[in-house]
Design a protein around this motif. Structure first.
Motif, PDB file in Angstrom:
ATOM      1  N   GLY A 156      64.778  63.365  25.685  1.00 29.66           N
ATOM      2  CA  GLY A 156      64.286  64.710  25.407  1.00 29.66           C
ATOM      3  C   GLY A 156      62.872  64.958  25.881  1.00 29.66           C
ATOM      4  N   THR A 157      62.110  63.879  26.102  1.00 33.22           N
ATOM      5  CA  THR A 157      60.751  64.078  26.604  1.00 33.22           C
ATOM      6  C   THR A 157      60.743  64.704  27.994  1.00 33.22           C
ATOM      7  OG1 THR A 157      60.742  61.794  27.428  1.00 33.22           O
ATOM      8  CG2 THR A 157      59.765  62.182  25.262  1.00 33.22           C
ATOM      9  N   SER A 158      61.883  64.648  28.676  1.00 32.24           N
ATOM     10  CA  SER A 158      61.931  65.241  30.018  1.00 32.24           C
ATOM     11  C   SER A 158      61.676  66.746  29.978  1.00 32.24           C
ATOM     12  CB  SER A 158      63.297  64.961  30.662  1.00 32.24           C
ATOM     13  OG  SER A 158      64.337  65.525  29.876  1.00 32.24           O
ATOM     14  N   ILE A 159      61.835  67.366  28.797  1.00 36.06           N
ATOM     15  CA  ILE A 159      61.631  68.812  28.701  1.00 36.06           C
ATOM     16  C   ILE A 159      60.159  69.176  28.826  1.00 36.06           C
ATOM     17  CG2 ILE A 159      61.299  69.029  26.201  1.00 36.06           C
ATOM     18  CD1 ILE A 159      63.269  71.390  26.290  1.00 36.06           C
ATOM     19  N   VAL A 160      59.257  68.204  28.610  1.00 29.26           N
ATOM     20  CA  VAL A 160      57.829  68.518  28.708  1.00 29.26           C
ATOM     21  C   VAL A 160      57.420  68.756  30.155  1.00 29.26           C
ATOM     22  CG1 VAL A 160      57.327  67.190  26.628  1.00 29.26           C
ATOM     23  CG2 VAL A 160      57.114  66.094  28.869  1.00 29.26           C
ATOM     24  N   SER A 161      58.314  68.504  31.092  1.00 32.20           N
ATOM     25  CA  SER A 161      57.972  68.779  32.487  1.00 32.20           C
ATOM     26  C   SER A 161      57.742  70.271  32.724  1.00 32.20           C
ATOM     27  CB  SER A 161      59.087  68.269  33.411  1.00 32.20           C
ATOM     28  OG  SER A 161      60.318  68.908  33.124  1.00 32.20           O
ATOM     29  N   VAL A 162      58.277  71.135  31.843  1.00 34.94           N
ATOM     30  CA  VAL A 162      58.085  72.578  32.018  1.00 34.94           C
ATOM     31  C   VAL A 162      56.658  73.002  31.741  1.00 34.94           C
ATOM     32  CG1 VAL A 162      60.487  73.029  31.447  1.00 34.94           C
ATOM     33  CG2 VAL A 162      58.767  73.136  29.649  1.00 34.94           C
ATOM     34  N   ASP A 210      55.486  63.349  33.148  1.00 34.83           N
ATOM     35  CA  ASP A 210      56.359  62.290  32.676  1.00 34.83           C
ATOM     36  C   ASP A 210      57.221  61.801  33.840  1.00 34.83           C
ATOM     37  OD1 ASP A 210      57.868  64.656  32.854  1.00 34.83           O
ATOM     38  OD2 ASP A 210      59.383  63.832  31.505  1.00 34.83           O
ATOM     39  N   LEU A 211      58.262  61.043  33.515  1.00 36.04           N
ATOM     40  CA  LEU A 211      59.114  60.476  34.570  1.00 36.04           C
ATOM     41  C   LEU A 211      59.782  61.568  35.395  1.00 36.04           C
ATOM     42  CD1 LEU A 211      60.516  58.090  35.936  1.00 36.04           C
ATOM     43  CD2 LEU A 211      62.200  58.097  34.073  1.00 36.04           C
ATOM     44  N   LEU A 212      60.382  62.555  34.746  1.00 43.56           N
ATOM     45  CA  LEU A 212      61.076  63.610  35.487  1.00 43.56           C
ATOM     46  C   LEU A 212      60.109  64.428  36.328  1.00 43.56           C
ATOM     47  CD1 LEU A 212      63.661  65.131  36.126  1.00 43.56           C
ATOM     48  CD2 LEU A 212      63.267  66.543  34.087  1.00 43.56           C
ATOM     49  N   TYR A 213      58.953  64.782  35.761  1.00 40.30           N
ATOM     50  CA  TYR A 213      57.983  65.589  36.517  1.00 40.30           C
ATOM     51  C   TYR A 213      57.454  64.810  37.718  1.00 40.30           C
ATOM     52  CZ  TYR A 213      54.212  68.946  37.307  1.00 40.30           C
ATOM     53  OH  TYR A 213      53.377  69.893  37.859  1.00 40.30           O
ATOM     54  N   SER A 214      57.314  63.500  37.557  1.00 39.00           N
ATOM     55  CA  SER A 214      56.804  62.677  38.661  1.00 39.00           C
ATOM     56  C   SER A 214      57.780  62.673  39.839  1.00 39.00           C
ATOM     57  CB  SER A 214      56.556  61.243  38.176  1.00 39.00           C
ATOM     58  OG  SER A 214      55.571  61.215  37.167  1.00 39.00           O
ATOM     59  N   VAL A 215      59.082  62.542  39.555  1.00 39.80           N
ATOM     60  CA  VAL A 215      60.037  62.556  40.666  1.00 39.80           C
ATOM     61  C   VAL A 215      60.174  63.971  41.236  1.00 39.80           C
ATOM     62  CG1 VAL A 215      61.286  60.573  39.759  1.00 39.80           C
ATOM     63  CG2 VAL A 215      62.055  62.875  39.169  1.00 39.80           C
ATOM     64  N   GLN A 216      59.951  64.981  40.405  1.00 37.24           N
ATOM     65  CA  GLN A 216      59.987  66.347  40.924  1.00 37.24           C
ATOM     66  C   GLN A 216      58.856  66.581  41.919  1.00 37.24           C
ATOM     67  OE1 GLN A 216      59.889  68.635  37.287  1.00 37.24           O
ATOM     68  NE2 GLN A 216      62.093  68.985  37.309  1.00 37.24           N
ATOM     69  N   LEU A 217      57.674  66.040  41.619  1.00 37.75           N
ATOM     70  CA  LEU A 217      56.559  66.175  42.554  1.00 37.75           C
ATOM     71  C   LEU A 217      56.905  65.541  43.899  1.00 37.75           C
ATOM     72  CD1 LEU A 217      53.462  65.417  40.280  1.00 37.75           C
ATOM     73  CD2 LEU A 217      54.237  67.640  41.128  1.00 37.75           C
ATOM     74  N   VAL A 218      57.630  64.437  43.854  1.00 39.27           N
ATOM     75  CA  VAL A 218      57.973  63.752  45.099  1.00 39.27           C
ATOM     76  C   VAL A 218      59.008  64.547  45.885  1.00 39.27           C
ATOM     77  CG1 VAL A 218      58.925  61.649  46.102  1.00 39.27           C
ATOM     78  CG2 VAL A 218      57.409  61.500  44.125  1.00 39.27           C
ATOM     79  N   TYR A 219      60.078  64.993  45.224  1.00 35.68           N
ATOM     80  CA  TYR A 219      61.126  65.669  46.006  1.00 35.68           C
ATOM     81  C   TYR A 219      60.741  67.093  46.396  1.00 35.68           C
ATOM     82  CZ  TYR A 219      63.320  67.918  41.812  1.00 35.68           C
ATOM     83  OH  TYR A 219      63.593  68.655  40.691  1.00 35.68           O
TER      84      TYR A 219
END
Length: 287
Positions: free
Chosen positions: A224-230, A235-244
């Motif tokens: 659920g911490t992946s929601i903090v990317s908004v 976090d982990l999800l936001y980091s891979v989003q920056l890359v792609y």
């Protein structure tokens, strides 16, 4: 010369005992339907895994290249830190709320019930956005300007903790209610105060009921911490989003995040198993 002794009667030989019949052989019931279904599902699973591994669209070479990059590991570290902080603070607050809900004071009981009702009713994303825009709602609080007062990480900790506490309160309350009244009566007879009864008698026994749902909450919080990317928390999800967003390799980068989530939750599952076994000692469920 006649014999003075009488002849002994002849003793007839006993007939040989018949051999005991052999014990009936127990033949297990043949479950052709179950084995057929298992074989079909196994074949389908193998086909699915083969299609995933051999599908070039997944770009497994790119996944391997980015799996241990510093940006991904930093995001993973923040995710793990955020999960640990939220779980500790959430269960600390949730334990207090559970005590309020079990209180004999109707005011305290109502406060605990109202908190749980409110924060379980609000979506976590809405809560995060409210805290992120607290400056627009309350520009000044106690003479302090709230605009840009909270960083995105602080907002994530506050929002997730308040949300987690509402669910932790119900988990702890259920665990406390699972302890027999006889235990409390025995503790009262020994002269233990309410605080010591809770710490020394109730909570250690309630852990058998608390640990399984708490483990599920831990894994849910990790994902659920992946929601903090908004709110731009890296976090982990936001980091891979920056890359792609830079490389346009969306699928392999999402696979990187997915594999890390699977790996961490698997490790947590193993830890949960041993903790459950520890608290289940002496019970029928211990194994």
């Amino acid at each position: 010369m006649p014999s003075d002794t009488l002849d002994a009667p002849a003793v007839s030989a006993a007939p040989p005992a018949e051999p005991a019949p052999p014990a009936p052989r127990i033949v297990p019931r043949r479950r052709f339907g179950q084995w057929t279904a298992a074989a079909v599902l196994l074949v389908l699973l193998v086909l699915a895994l083969t299609s995933v591994v051999r599908n070039r669209a997944f770009q497994w070479d790119v996944v391997a290249d980015y799996f241990l990059t510093s940006a991904v590991l930093r995001g993973l570290g923040l995710t793990l830190w955020l999960t640990a902080v939220v779980m500790v603070l959430g269960f600390a607050l949730g334990t207090g709320l559970a005590v309020l809900r079990l209180s004999g004071n109707p005011v305290l009981r109502g406060i605990g019930r109202g908190y749980v009702w409110l924060f379980r009713s609000m979506p976590i994303l809405v809560q995060l956005l409210f805290w992120f825009n607290i400056g627009a709602l309350y520009p000044v609080v106690l003479g302090v300007k709230t605009v840009n007062l909270l960083s995105p990480v602080a907002v994530a900790v506050i929002g997730l903790t308040l949300h987690e506490a509402a669910y932790a309160a119900e988990v702890v309350r259920g665990g406390i209610l699972s302890v027999g009244k006889g235990q409390l009566e025995a503790a009262q007879a020994l002269g233990l105060g309410a605080g010591r009864r809770l710490r020394r008698i109730v909570l250690p026994q309630a852990m058998r009921s608390i640990v399984p749902p708490a483990g599920n909450m831990l894994m849910g919080t990790l994902k659920g911490t992946s929601i903090v990317s908004v709110i731009a928390v890296q976090d982990l999800l936001y980091s891979v989003q920056l890359v792609y967003h830079r490389t346009y390799q969306v699928i392999p980068l999402l696979l990187v995040a997915t594999l890390w989530y699977v790996l961490v939750t698997s490790v947590l599952g193993v830890g949960q198993h041993y903790i459950e076994r520890h608290y289940a000692r002496g019970t029928a469920g211990a194994r």
